[in-house]
Motif scaffolding. Structure first.
Motif, PDB file in Angstrom:
ATOM      1  N   SER A   6      11.055  23.616  -7.036  1.00  0.00           N
ATOM      2  CA  SER A   6      10.592  22.519  -6.883  1.00  0.00           C
ATOM      3  C   SER A   6       9.836  21.165  -7.009  1.00  0.00           C
ATOM      4  CB  SER A   6       9.043  22.778  -6.546  1.00  0.00           C
ATOM      5  OG  SER A   6       8.569  23.044  -7.433  1.00  0.00           O
ATOM      6  N   LYS A   7      10.902  20.577  -8.320  1.00  0.00           N
ATOM      7  CA  LYS A   7      11.155  19.674  -8.714  1.00  0.00           C
ATOM      8  C   LYS A   7      12.066  18.854  -9.800  1.00  0.00           C
ATOM      9  CE  LYS A   7       8.679  16.787 -11.663  1.00  0.00           C
ATOM     10  NZ  LYS A   7       7.286  16.506 -12.507  1.00  0.00           N
ATOM     11  N   TYR A   8      12.804  20.070 -10.051  1.00  0.00           N
ATOM     12  CA  TYR A   8      14.031  20.248 -10.444  1.00  0.00           C
ATOM     13  C   TYR A   8      15.839  19.858 -10.570  1.00  0.00           C
ATOM     14  CZ  TYR A   8      10.584  19.166 -14.594  1.00  0.00           C
ATOM     15  OH  TYR A   8       9.313  18.505 -15.068  1.00  0.00           O
ATOM     16  N   CYS A   9      16.107  21.213  -9.865  1.00  0.00           N
ATOM     17  CA  CYS A   9      17.385  21.802  -9.307  1.00  0.00           C
ATOM     18  C   CYS A   9      17.390  20.852  -7.729  1.00  0.00           C
ATOM     19  CB  CYS A   9      16.933  22.898  -8.442  1.00  0.00           C
ATOM     20  SG  CYS A   9      18.952  23.520  -9.133  1.00  0.00           S
ATOM     21  N   SER A  10      18.473  20.292  -8.251  1.00  0.00           N
ATOM     22  CA  SER A  10      19.089  19.114  -6.936  1.00  0.00           C
ATOM     23  C   SER A  10      19.874  19.862  -6.455  1.00  0.00           C
ATOM     24  CB  SER A  10      19.790  17.941  -7.743  1.00  0.00           C
ATOM     25  OG  SER A  10      21.074  17.767  -8.686  1.00  0.00           O
ATOM     26  N   VAL A  11      20.290  20.827  -6.370  1.00  0.00           N
ATOM     27  CA  VAL A  11      21.521  20.937  -6.038  1.00  0.00           C
ATOM     28  C   VAL A  11      20.877  22.292  -4.901  1.00  0.00           C
ATOM     29  CG1 VAL A  11      23.254  23.451  -5.551  1.00  0.00           C
ATOM     30  CG2 VAL A  11      23.493  21.351  -7.635  1.00  0.00           C
ATOM     31  N   ALA A  62      23.479  28.774  -8.648  1.00  0.00           N
ATOM     32  CA  ALA A  62      23.010  28.812  -9.635  1.00  0.00           C
ATOM     33  C   ALA A  62      22.534  27.944 -10.956  1.00  0.00           C
ATOM     34  CB  ALA A  62      23.686  30.460 -10.256  1.00  0.00           C
ATOM     35  N   GLY A  63      23.413  27.794 -11.320  1.00  0.00           N
ATOM     36  CA  GLY A  63      24.134  27.469 -12.647  1.00  0.00           C
ATOM     37  C   GLY A  63      22.715  25.780 -12.580  1.00  0.00           C
ATOM     38  N   CYS A  64      22.969  25.105 -11.929  1.00  0.00           N
ATOM     39  CA  CYS A  64      21.321  23.964 -11.691  1.00  0.00           C
ATOM     40  C   CYS A  64      20.378  25.078 -12.067  1.00  0.00           C
ATOM     41  CB  CYS A  64      21.898  23.353 -10.060  1.00  0.00           C
ATOM     42  SG  CYS A  64      20.233  21.759 -10.289  1.00  0.00           S
ATOM     43  N   THR A  65      19.676  25.894 -10.935  1.00  0.00           N
ATOM     44  CA  THR A  65      18.155  26.398 -11.164  1.00  0.00           C
ATOM     45  C   THR A  65      18.115  27.199 -12.821  1.00  0.00           C
ATOM     46  OG1 THR A  65      16.661  27.663 -10.424  1.00  0.00           O
ATOM     47  CG2 THR A  65      19.498  28.596 -10.194  1.00  0.00           C
ATOM     48  N   ALA A  66      19.706  27.843 -13.279  1.00  0.00           N
ATOM     49  CA  ALA A  66      19.434  28.907 -14.644  1.00  0.00           C
ATOM     50  C   ALA A  66      19.217  28.087 -15.440  1.00  0.00           C
ATOM     51  CB  ALA A  66      20.944  28.955 -15.364  1.00  0.00           C
ATOM     52  N   SER A  67      20.107  25.867 -16.250  1.00  0.00           N
ATOM     53  CA  SER A  67      19.684  25.323 -16.474  1.00  0.00           C
ATOM     54  C   SER A  67      18.070  25.005 -16.641  1.00  0.00           C
ATOM     55  CB  SER A  67      20.735  24.196 -16.221  1.00  0.00           C
ATOM     56  OG  SER A  67      21.545  24.040 -15.852  1.00  0.00           O
ATOM     57  N   ALA A 118      17.715  21.288  -3.979  1.00  0.00           N
ATOM     58  CA  ALA A 118      16.589  20.354  -2.889  1.00  0.00           C
ATOM     59  C   ALA A 118      18.234  20.045  -1.612  1.00  0.00           C
ATOM     60  CB  ALA A 118      16.334  19.583  -3.908  1.00  0.00           C
ATOM     61  N   MET A 119      18.906  19.703  -2.297  1.00  0.00           N
ATOM     62  CA  MET A 119      20.049  19.618  -0.863  1.00  0.00           C
ATOM     63  C   MET A 119      20.748  21.050  -0.148  1.00  0.00           C
ATOM     64  SD  MET A 119      23.527  17.474  -3.066  1.00  0.00           S
ATOM     65  CE  MET A 119      23.148  17.916  -4.464  1.00  0.00           C
ATOM     66  N   LEU A 120      20.377  21.923  -0.798  1.00  0.00           N
ATOM     67  CA  LEU A 120      20.500  22.780   0.281  1.00  0.00           C
ATOM     68  C   LEU A 120      19.074  23.619   1.601  1.00  0.00           C
ATOM     69  CD1 LEU A 120      22.786  25.490  -2.162  1.00  0.00           C
ATOM     70  CD2 LEU A 120      23.079  24.322   0.294  1.00  0.00           C
ATOM     71  N   ARG A 121      18.062  23.014   0.777  1.00  0.00           N
ATOM     72  CA  ARG A 121      17.366  23.489   0.846  1.00  0.00           C
ATOM     73  C   ARG A 121      16.368  23.659   2.319  1.00  0.00           C
ATOM     74  NH1 ARG A 121      12.881  20.854  -2.088  1.00  0.00           N
ATOM     75  NH2 ARG A 121      13.802  22.294  -3.933  1.00  0.00           N
ATOM     76  N   ALA A 122      16.818  22.302   3.397  1.00  0.00           N
ATOM     77  CA  ALA A 122      16.949  22.065   4.425  1.00  0.00           C
ATOM     78  C   ALA A 122      17.162  23.060   5.268  1.00  0.00           C
ATOM     79  CB  ALA A 122      16.843  20.475   5.108  1.00  0.00           C
ATOM     80  N   THR A 123      18.306  23.368   4.825  1.00  0.00           N
ATOM     81  CA  THR A 123      19.573  24.356   6.134  1.00  0.00           C
ATOM     82  C   THR A 123      19.880  25.605   6.007  1.00  0.00           C
ATOM     83  OG1 THR A 123      21.658  23.356   4.663  1.00  0.00           O
ATOM     84  CG2 THR A 123      21.145  21.689   6.512  1.00  0.00           C
ATOM     85  N   VAL A 124      18.991  25.665   3.844  1.00  0.00           N
ATOM     86  CA  VAL A 124      19.959  27.454   4.045  1.00  0.00           C
ATOM     87  C   VAL A 124      18.357  27.365   3.278  1.00  0.00           C
ATOM     88  CG1 VAL A 124      20.689  28.764   2.654  1.00  0.00           C
ATOM     89  CG2 VAL A 124      21.684  26.807   3.246  1.00  0.00           C
ATOM     90  N   LYS A 125      17.559  29.176   3.871  1.00  0.00           N
ATOM     91  CA  LYS A 125      16.501  29.884   3.367  1.00  0.00           C
ATOM     92  C   LYS A 125      17.134  29.860   2.258  1.00  0.00           C
ATOM     93  CE  LYS A 125      13.676  33.457   3.995  1.00  0.00           C
ATOM     94  NZ  LYS A 125      13.256  34.638   4.589  1.00  0.00           N
ATOM     95  N   ILE A 126      16.245  30.043   0.745  1.00  0.00           N
ATOM     96  CA  ILE A 126      16.560  30.486  -0.989  1.00  0.00           C
ATOM     97  C   ILE A 126      15.519  30.966  -0.868  1.00  0.00           C
ATOM     98  CG2 ILE A 126      16.602  29.421  -3.136  1.00  0.00           C
ATOM     99  CD1 ILE A 126      17.899  26.524  -1.142  1.00  0.00           C
ATOM    100  N   THR A 127      15.610  32.059  -1.062  1.00  0.00           N
ATOM    101  CA  THR A 127      13.973  32.819  -1.711  1.00  0.00           C
ATOM    102  C   THR A 127      15.167  33.632  -3.457  1.00  0.00           C
ATOM    103  OG1 THR A 127      15.338  34.285  -1.048  1.00  0.00           O
ATOM    104  CG2 THR A 127      13.557  33.944   0.611  1.00  0.00           C
ATOM    105  N   HIS A 128      13.587  33.864  -3.996  1.00  0.00           N
ATOM    106  CA  HIS A 128      14.552  34.375  -5.162  1.00  0.00           C
ATOM    107  C   HIS A 128      13.273  35.616  -6.041  1.00  0.00           C
ATOM    108  CE1 HIS A 128      13.617  29.717  -4.940  1.00  0.00           C
ATOM    109  NE2 HIS A 128      14.415  29.485  -5.934  1.00  0.00           N
ATOM    110  N   SER A 129      13.381  35.917  -6.475  1.00  0.00           N
ATOM    111  CA  SER A 129      13.192  37.283  -7.172  1.00  0.00           C
ATOM    112  C   SER A 129      13.483  37.122  -8.652  1.00  0.00           C
ATOM    113  CB  SER A 129      13.665  38.240  -6.550  1.00  0.00           C
ATOM    114  OG  SER A 129      14.481  38.574  -6.942  1.00  0.00           O
ATOM    115  N   TYR A 130      12.883  37.736  -9.639  1.00  0.00           N
ATOM    116  CA  TYR A 130      12.935  38.543 -10.818  1.00  0.00           C
ATOM    117  C   TYR A 130      12.914  39.470 -11.623  1.00  0.00           C
ATOM    118  CZ  TYR A 130       8.301  37.809 -11.920  1.00  0.00           C
ATOM    119  OH  TYR A 130       7.110  37.366 -11.992  1.00  0.00           O
TER     120      TYR A 130
END
Length: 158
Positions: free
Chosen positions: A117-122, A52-57, A124-136
């Motif tokens: 897709s580009k900036y959040c390194s956290v 959350a902190g990574c993508t929020a930044s 990027a690390m999780l994406r291969a093993t965890v399904k990450i979804t978004h809403s707003y």
């Protein structure tokens, strides 16, 4: 390639103090049922907070560069945990909540997409093993901001 380092010290039982290169201590602990004292966050909670902190930044910085005025910003993070050990997250949902006037959905969606897709390194690390979804959600300001304050904020972003 950069090397990052962290340090962890046992305080007592499953209570640990840890710090990274920023030199800020973080307390981690478990429930009393496993020898903890409930004196800190659980390690998996910190994983959700890191994402959350990574993508929020990223998202708030991108919106600031686009001159989008946020009065407030919040996130709700939900992780679905499997039943068997190791109890990993099978999915994580990030809900972004934007408060302000004149916030355009296209700006929010683009900022979220760039973070994911580009900036959040956290992410990027999780994406291969965890399904990450978004809403707003875009919400009206909770408290009205005097016009002179908005004018001052506009001047700061120029």
């Amino acid at each position: 390639m950069a090397t990052k380092r962290a340090f962890l010290k046992q305080v007592q039982g499953v209570t640990f103090a840890a710090k990274g290169e920023s030199n800020h201590w973080v307390m981690m602990d478990g429930p009393e049922s496993v020898g903890g004292t409930n004196a800190g966050s659980r390690p998996k909670e910190l994983l959700l907070l890191a994402l959350a902190g990574c993508t929020a930044s990223d998202v708030t910085s991108i919106l600031r560069k686009k001159r989008v005025l946020l009065q407030e910003f919040e996130m709700n993070i939900t992780g679905q945990e499997v039943d068997e050990h190791p109890k990993v997250f099978s999915s994580i949902h990030l809900e972004y909540v934007f408060f302000g006037k004149c916030i355009q959905a296209a700006d929010v969606e683009r900022a979220m997409e760039l973070s994911s897709s580009k900036y959040c390194s956290v992410s990027a690390m999780l994406r291969a093993t965890v399904k990450i979804t978004h809403s707003y959600r875009i919400e009206k300001p909770r408290v009205s901001v005097p016009q002179r304050e908005l004018s001052a904020q506009n001047q700061e972003t120029r």
